[in-house]
Design an enzyme around this catalytic site. Structure first.
Site, PDB file in Angstrom:
ATOM      1  N   GLN A 182     -46.552  14.342 -10.182  1.00 23.32           N
ATOM      2  CA  GLN A 182     -45.339  15.090 -10.945  1.00 23.32           C
ATOM      3  C   GLN A 182     -44.241  14.295 -11.066  1.00 23.32           C
ATOM      4  O   GLN A 182     -43.223  14.339 -11.604  1.00 23.32           O
ATOM      5  CB  GLN A 182     -44.809  16.295 -10.521  1.00 23.32           C
ATOM      6  CG  GLN A 182     -45.977  17.526 -10.392  1.00 23.32           C
ATOM      7  CD  GLN A 182     -46.157  18.075 -11.676  1.00 23.32           C
ATOM      8  OE1 GLN A 182     -45.259  18.038 -12.694  1.00 23.32           O
ATOM      9  NE2 GLN A 182     -47.339  18.885 -11.980  1.00 23.32           N
ATOM     10  N   SER A 202     -52.083  11.046 -12.413  1.00 23.08           N
ATOM     11  CA  SER A 202     -52.929  11.654 -13.365  1.00 23.08           C
ATOM     12  C   SER A 202     -52.473  11.274 -14.656  1.00 23.08           C
ATOM     13  O   SER A 202     -51.245  11.230 -14.984  1.00 23.08           O
ATOM     14  CB  SER A 202     -52.887  13.307 -12.953  1.00 23.08           C
ATOM     15  OG  SER A 202     -53.710  13.950 -13.814  1.00 23.08           O
ATOM     16  N   GLY A 203     -53.404  11.339 -15.641  1.00 20.41           N
ATOM     17  CA  GLY A 203     -52.925  11.047 -16.920  1.00 20.41           C
ATOM     18  C   GLY A 203     -52.442  12.093 -17.864  1.00 20.41           C
ATOM     19  O   GLY A 203     -51.584  12.073 -18.698  1.00 20.41           O
ATOM     20  N   HIS A 204     -52.941  13.356 -17.445  1.00 23.53           N
ATOM     21  CA  HIS A 204     -52.509  14.556 -18.308  1.00 23.53           C
ATOM     22  C   HIS A 204     -50.954  15.026 -18.158  1.00 23.53           C
ATOM     23  O   HIS A 204     -50.669  16.079 -18.926  1.00 23.53           O
ATOM     24  CB  HIS A 204     -53.661  15.630 -18.400  1.00 23.53           C
ATOM     25  CG  HIS A 204     -53.893  16.372 -17.191  1.00 23.53           C
ATOM     26  ND1 HIS A 204     -52.990  17.709 -17.150  1.00 23.53           N
ATOM     27  CD2 HIS A 204     -54.184  16.154 -15.901  1.00 23.53           C
ATOM     28  CE1 HIS A 204     -53.610  18.182 -15.870  1.00 23.53           C
ATOM     29  NE2 HIS A 204     -54.098  17.294 -15.082  1.00 23.53           N
ATOM     30  N   CYS A 326     -53.563  25.762 -11.193  1.00 21.20           N
ATOM     31  CA  CYS A 326     -54.614  25.378 -10.230  1.00 21.20           C
ATOM     32  C   CYS A 326     -54.895  26.823  -9.348  1.00 21.20           C
ATOM     33  O   CYS A 326     -56.141  26.814  -8.878  1.00 21.20           O
ATOM     34  CB  CYS A 326     -54.704  24.208  -9.560  1.00 21.20           C
ATOM     35  SG  CYS A 326     -54.566  22.644 -10.517  1.00 21.20           S
TER      36      CYS A 326
END
Ligand code: PMP
Length: 378
Positions: A182, A202-204, A326
């Protein structure tokens, strides 16, 4: 098409069209296996090399210290199990926080079942974790410290550099891992200057594709692989590379590097505006700490269950969330760790901003929440 107001950027972001174009080009034109020795292979390899440099520039480390994975979940698992299993005689104690993402909590829980002693540091009422509270728990038996840089439900910023410095002083052999999903592109840091051993990204969350992530490993930091196979990614993560998504992640990193400051200004304005519009309104309580990263704003509309409000907003084309995507609606362990009441947790909303949000959209969101409060109560 119905208007769409997407405020769930903590869960994921829209893939930037420029990133999507680069991915399509890779899939259609640059489809060689990066390990192949002919020109199609070399071409893919070279574009992956560029992507690695682009991500390294954004993370503040060297490209050679990055390993691409299927996402941050895999990167966190690789770092945690990989570090602990490489240090079988390195101690039996693991220190982490009570509000980590499930991809850190769950592997550590598994290690607990395998006999490790786990200390979970709780945040204070505001949602902050002091460096000292983590450092105090470190001793000569501590094999791993794993702390996130920014919390995904609150935006709390953790003092990673101080935690690393204090931990090193007490036990130079402790492996230090940081989930920086984040924080990437949103909070300035240099991975290689923090004093940590590993970092997952993370990419997204930066307008790249889902299903791609990376693990930074300090030069000389040893971990064991979790998968065995070919020679890819220095054998740490074998398997034919997802070259298209790696290159997409690289492009998303480049865009972040280039525009990050402007993106954050927009995000900060949106956050402040929403606070302004909801502040002082009946039954609305904010949970984010004062110094939180403005990408996330967490608050409760007391008396109205999150799912009911979510559904009301959804009918107006507005997407927000009640907690981590999640956790799929399970009671938030993050808000529980803050010591909030059951009522506060059950009525919590998480708004996640991106630079694509506008102040007009924020006003529509605020009005819809206040309208929902009246309509649902009736
Ligand atoms: N850590 C944090 C803090 C996250 O917010 C997320 C994404 N929800 C992850 C890890 C997992 O990342 P990925 O979706 O790439 O597996």
């Amino acid at each position: 098409m119905e208007q769409e107001y997407y405020f769930d950027n903590g869960a994921t972001t829209r893939t930037d069209p420029q990133v999507a174009a680069v991915i399509t080009d890779m899939l259609v034109n640059c489809y060689g296996n990066p390990s192949s020795l002919h020109r199609k292979g070399l071409e893919a390899q070279l574009r992956m090399d560029t992507a690695r440099r682009q991500l390294a520039a954004l993370m503040g480390c060297e490209a050679k210290n990055l390993t691409f994975t299927s996402g941050a979940t895999e990167a966190n698992n690789l770092a945690i199990f990989g570090a602990v299993y490489a240090r079988r005689h390195g101690g039996k104690k693991i220190i982490t926080t009570a509000f980590e993402h499930s991809s850190v909590l769950a592997p550590i829980q598994q290690l607990e079942r395998e006999g490790y002693q786990v200390v979970r540091i709780s945040p204070d009422r505001q949602g902050n974790i002091s460096a000292q509270s983590v450092i105090d728990a470190v001793d000569e038996d501590t094999v791993l410290v794993s702390c996130m840089m920014v919390n995904n439900e609150l935006g709390s910023i953790l003092p990673i550099e101080q935690i690393a410095r204090g931990t090193r002083r007490k036990n130079p052999n402790t492996f230090l891992h940081c989930d920086a999903v984040q924080a990437l592109g949103k909070l300035p840091f240099k991975a290689s200057r923090l004093g940590i051993d590993a970092m997952a990204v993370s990419g997204h969350k930066i307008h790249g594709p889902k299903g791609i992530g990376a693990l930074y490993l300090r030069e000389g930091a040893r971990i064991l692989p979790r998968t065995f196979g070919g020679e890819q990614e220095k054998r740490l993560r074998p398997g034919t590379e997802n070259a298209a998504y790696i290159v997409g992640f690289g492009e998303a990193s480049r865009l972040m590097q280039q525009n990050g400051k402007r993106y954050m200004q927009q995000i900060t304005q949106c956050n402040q505006r929403l606070r302004q519009l909801l502040d002082g309104k009946e039954s609305i309580v904010f949970h984010a700490p004062e110094n939180a990263l403005p990408t996330i704003l967490n608050f409760s509309v007391l008396g109205i269950r999150s799912e009911i409000m979510l559904h009301f907003l959804e009918q107006k084309g507005i997407c927000v969330s009640s907690g981590s995507a999640c956790a799929k609606g399970a009671k938030s362990h993050v808000l529980s760790a803050l010591g909030l009441t059951g009522q506060e947790i059950d009525s919590a909303l998480r708004v996640g901003f991106s630079h694509e949000n506008t102040l007009e959209q924020v006003e529509i969101l605020a009005n819809a929440i206040l309208e929902g409060q009246k309509v649902i109560k009736r």
